[in-house]
Motif scaffolding. Sequence first.
Motif, PDB file in Angstrom:
ATOM      1  N   LEU A 273       0.835  -1.208   0.000  1.00  0.00           N
ATOM      2  CA  LEU A 273       0.000   0.000   0.000  1.00  0.00           C
ATOM      3  C   LEU A 273       0.866   1.252   0.000  1.00  0.00           C
ATOM      4  O   LEU A 273       0.574   2.230  -0.682  1.00  0.00           O
ATOM      5  N   GLN A 274       1.932   1.204   0.802  1.00  0.00           N
ATOM      6  CA  GLN A 274       2.847   2.338   0.877  1.00  0.00           C
ATOM      7  C   GLN A 274       3.470   2.616  -0.490  1.00  0.00           C
ATOM      8  O   GLN A 274       3.553   3.763  -0.939  1.00  0.00           O
ATOM      9  N   GLN A 275       3.891   1.566  -1.175  1.00  0.00           N
ATOM     10  CA  GLN A 275       4.571   1.728  -2.454  1.00  0.00           C
ATOM     11  C   GLN A 275       3.616   2.161  -3.571  1.00  0.00           C
ATOM     12  O   GLN A 275       3.979   2.969  -4.427  1.00  0.00           O
ATOM     13  N   ARG A 276       2.394   1.628  -3.563  1.00  0.00           N
ATOM     14  CA  ARG A 276       1.469   1.903  -4.663  1.00  0.00           C
ATOM     15  C   ARG A 276       0.738   3.228  -4.510  1.00  0.00           C
ATOM     16  O   ARG A 276       0.499   3.934  -5.486  1.00  0.00           O
ATOM     17  N   HIS A 277       0.356   3.536  -3.255  1.00  0.00           N
ATOM     18  CA  HIS A 277      -0.507   4.702  -3.046  1.00  0.00           C
ATOM     19  C   HIS A 277       0.172   5.842  -2.299  1.00  0.00           C
ATOM     20  O   HIS A 277      -0.349   6.958  -2.295  1.00  0.00           O
ATOM     21  N   GLN A 278       1.290   5.540  -1.647  1.00  0.00           N
ATOM     22  CA  GLN A 278       2.067   6.524  -0.901  1.00  0.00           C
ATOM     23  C   GLN A 278       1.195   7.415  -0.008  1.00  0.00           C
ATOM     24  O   GLN A 278       1.241   8.646  -0.092  1.00  0.00           O
TER      25      GLN A 278
END
Length: 204
Positions: free
Chosen positions: A54-59
């Motif tokens: 989630l962190q990588q895709r949506h920041q």
Amino acid sequence: MAKEQENRRPGTPIVIAMKGHPGTGKSTLARALSSALKIPLLDKDDVRDCTLALQQRHQPHDGLLNDLAYDVVFAVAATQLSNGLSVVVDSPLSRRARLDRLVRLASSHGARVAVVECRPGDEAEWRRRLEARRDAGSWHKPATWRDLERLLEAYGGCTEYDLGGVPRLVVDTTSGGDGGAAAAEEFVAAVRGGRWGGCAAREE
């Protein structure tokens, strides 16, 4: 043997809430308590680790995923308590609002809360432990002492708060021995049995 049987007997569930900064020995002590008392261990970092995609895709803002991790851990804790099980909740518990929420959750299930706070007396040893775990550490944890200093600066002192009468044991996890495990077990047994009369204690 009598103390061990008392710790494990059915009765009022208890939430053992760990408290302390990264690298202070919380997780080691939490695992020791979970193993000794044969109760579930709920680690907020386990959930936070799973939010990397989630962190990588949506920041999103880090706070959102951190809140999500607490939401999941508290929801799982509620399920265990509803089944009459005690739990160890491993998190920094850096804000009073988190503790208040945990107390409300426990109260709604007729459970008690006991805080075990890790405060290393030896800063050099604390720093060594923090930086030694760098390769194995989670991606969201401070990897250097400077990272930790920045985190503490961001807290702005909010981690030092009154527990409002919740029983607490403060443990120096750098003092050697078993890292405070025996003292923590005795403390939990006293709280679970309704024999804890104070609001705070310190294991030096």
